[in-house]
Design an enzyme around this catalytic site. Structure first.
Site, mmCIF file in Angstrom:
data_model
loop_
_atom_site.group_PDB
_atom_site.id
_atom_site.type_symbol
_atom_site.label_atom_id
_atom_site.label_comp_id
_atom_site.label_asym_id
_atom_site.label_seq_id
_atom_site.Cartn_x
_atom_site.Cartn_y
_atom_site.Cartn_z
ATOM 1 N N GLN A 1 0.813 -1.213 0.000
ATOM 2 C CA GLN A 1 0.000 0.000 0.000
ATOM 3 C C GLN A 1 0.853 1.272 0.000
ATOM 4 O O GLN A 1 0.497 2.250 -0.676
ATOM 5 C CB GLN A 1 -0.988 -0.002 1.158
ATOM 6 C CG GLN A 1 -0.411 -0.141 2.541
ATOM 7 C CD GLN A 1 -1.508 -0.286 3.600
ATOM 8 O OE1 GLN A 1 -2.705 -0.338 3.305
ATOM 9 N NE2 GLN A 1 -1.108 -0.356 4.852
ATOM 10 N N LYS B 1 12.684 -4.029 13.357
ATOM 11 C CA LYS B 1 12.649 -2.743 12.662
ATOM 12 C C LYS B 1 13.697 -1.784 13.238
ATOM 13 O O LYS B 1 14.340 -1.035 12.493
ATOM 14 C CB LYS B 1 11.253 -2.121 12.757
ATOM 15 C CG LYS B 1 10.194 -2.839 11.936
ATOM 16 C CD LYS B 1 10.481 -2.777 10.441
ATOM 17 C CE LYS B 1 10.224 -1.396 9.869
ATOM 18 N NZ LYS B 1 10.426 -1.354 8.396
ATOM 19 N N TYR C 1 8.699 -7.739 16.079
ATOM 20 C CA TYR C 1 8.560 -6.818 14.958
ATOM 21 C C TYR C 1 9.278 -5.503 15.255
ATOM 22 O O TYR C 1 10.076 -5.017 14.442
ATOM 23 C CB TYR C 1 7.082 -6.577 14.674
ATOM 24 C CG TYR C 1 6.817 -5.425 13.731
ATOM 25 C CD1 TYR C 1 7.202 -5.489 12.399
ATOM 26 C CD2 TYR C 1 6.177 -4.269 14.190
ATOM 27 C CE1 TYR C 1 6.958 -4.425 11.535
ATOM 28 C CE2 TYR C 1 5.922 -3.212 13.337
ATOM 29 C CZ TYR C 1 6.311 -3.293 12.008
ATOM 30 O OH TYR C 1 6.077 -2.233 11.165
ATOM 31 N N THR D 1 8.860 2.362 11.949
ATOM 32 C CA THR D 1 7.575 2.251 12.642
ATOM 33 C C THR D 1 7.574 2.840 14.044
ATOM 34 O O THR D 1 8.618 2.922 14.708
ATOM 35 C CB THR D 1 7.194 0.757 12.739
ATOM 36 O OG1 THR D 1 6.015 0.600 13.529
ATOM 37 C CG2 THR D 1 8.304 -0.057 13.376
ATOM 38 N N ALA E 1 8.746 -4.592 3.974
ATOM 39 C CA ALA E 1 8.923 -4.943 5.384
ATOM 40 C C ALA E 1 8.111 -6.184 5.711
ATOM 41 O O ALA E 1 7.126 -6.499 5.035
ATOM 42 C CB ALA E 1 8.478 -3.796 6.292
ATOM 43 N N TYR E 2 8.549 -6.880 6.742
ATOM 44 C CA TYR E 2 7.757 -7.946 7.359
ATOM 45 C C TYR E 2 6.889 -7.254 8.406
ATOM 46 O O TYR E 2 7.408 -6.730 9.411
ATOM 47 C CB TYR E 2 8.670 -8.981 7.997
ATOM 48 C CG TYR E 2 7.957 -10.156 8.639
ATOM 49 C CD1 TYR E 2 8.010 -11.412 8.066
ATOM 50 C CD2 TYR E 2 7.233 -10.003 9.823
ATOM 51 C CE1 TYR E 2 7.357 -12.497 8.653
ATOM 52 C CE2 TYR E 2 6.581 -11.063 10.411
ATOM 53 C CZ TYR E 2 6.648 -12.307 9.821
ATOM 54 O OH TYR E 2 5.996 -13.380 10.403
ATOM 55 N N THR E 3 5.574 -7.208 8.187
ATOM 56 C CA THR E 3 4.695 -6.423 9.050
ATOM 57 C C THR E 3 3.659 -7.247 9.802
ATOM 58 O O THR E 3 2.770 -6.680 10.438
ATOM 59 C CB THR E 3 3.966 -5.355 8.220
ATOM 60 O OG1 THR E 3 3.227 -6.000 7.171
ATOM 61 C CG2 THR E 3 4.951 -4.360 7.613
#
Length: 282
Positions: A11, A125, A121, A97, A59-61
């Site tokens: 997105q 990050k 997470y 983030t 990213a791994y979100t």
């Protein structure tokens, strides 16, 4: 200027691609083009494209899933960033983030505030941030959403159309952020030749409960929902998740807004824009 955008089908990546200035030669890559878990493939990607800028939107979100997949989360959120930074001779724009903070602040978090992530997470990050060089640009955001994406707004729209009642956490506070607004800020900071750490979020403050109530009100007015259902405020303790989340994650974006001189749009106005775009998607 040549710009490479990773995570181009996500997105944020889509918004960055859509809002690229006409003077920029922009190329988007995604998972099918380069597996970020493969460090050698990442380095080859950087070398082959040789861009002036890389905007890393990948990213791994999956916040809760990261607790059971820490190696995969670290590979994408930290190791891939290291591979890009160590290979790329140009500048890296990296998106991070609010989860790098612990949520104990009594004021919005400033770019230079100490980090203390609570989750896998958040820790991965933060590790990714540590690989940036002085000339690079770090932009933190939170509660990101856009039409057509996988996000809280679209999840709420689905649940509100399926259920008779919905409980939503009311004691986690932050600010919803529309991805196209963040994309505009990214291009603005690049144009301003900024480096260092900046924050971006929409104006205002909300809990997830407040956000859900606004989603239902705006979606009903726009005809995206046929009926209203009761939305019940619940506590974090009543909605257990694998990952701990910061109870307060407002970001201070004043440094960003002062540099760009572009004002600050309230989150509810951007929610309206997103829902209008969602309606047009059908």
């Amino acid at each position: 200027m040549k710009v490479l955008v990773t995570g181009a089908s996500g997105q944020l990546g889509r918004a960055v691609m859509d809002l690229a200035p006409h003077s920029v030669q922009v190329t988007g890559v995604d998972r099918q083009d380069c597996d970020l878990v493969d460090v050698d493939a990442v380095r080859t990607m950087v070398t082959d494209h040789a861009p002036d800028f890389i905007i890393n939107c990948a990213a791994y979100t999956a916040v809760d899933q990261a607790e059971s997949e820490p190696e995969l989360a670290r590979a994408i959120n930290a190791d891939a960033v290291e591979a890009i930074a160590s290979t790329h001779s140009g500048r890296l724009v990296h998106v991070s983030t609010d989860f790098v903070f612990d949520g104990t602040s009594s004021r919005p978090y400033r770019p230079d505030d100490a980090r203390n992530p609570l989750s896998t997470y958040g820790r991965t990050k933060a590790a990714g941030e540590d690989h940036l060089r002085e000339r690079d640009l770090l932009i933190r955001t939170g509660w990101l959403y856009a039409a057509g994406g996988r996000n809280f707004v679209r999840t709420m729209l689905r649940l509100m159309s399926e259920r008779d009642e919905l409980g939503v956490v009311a004691d986690q506070v932050g600010c919803p952020t529309w991805a196209p607004g963040l994309a505009k800020t990214i291009w603005g900071l690049i144009g301003a030749e900024a480096d260092g750490t900046f924050h971006h979020s929409d104006a205002g403050v909300a809990s997830w409960y407040d956000f859900a109530v606004a989603i239902q009100e705006e979606a009903r007015a726009m005809g995206l929902l046929q009926n209203s259902i009761p939305i019940i405020p619940i506590a974090t303790a009543d909605y257990l998740t694998a990952a701990r989340r910061p109870a307060f994650s407002l970001l201070d974006s004043s440094k960003t807004r002062d540099l760009l001189g572009d004002g600050h749009t309230h989150w509810r106005m951007n929610l309206w824009h997103m829902l209008r775009a969602e309606k047009h998607l059908g």
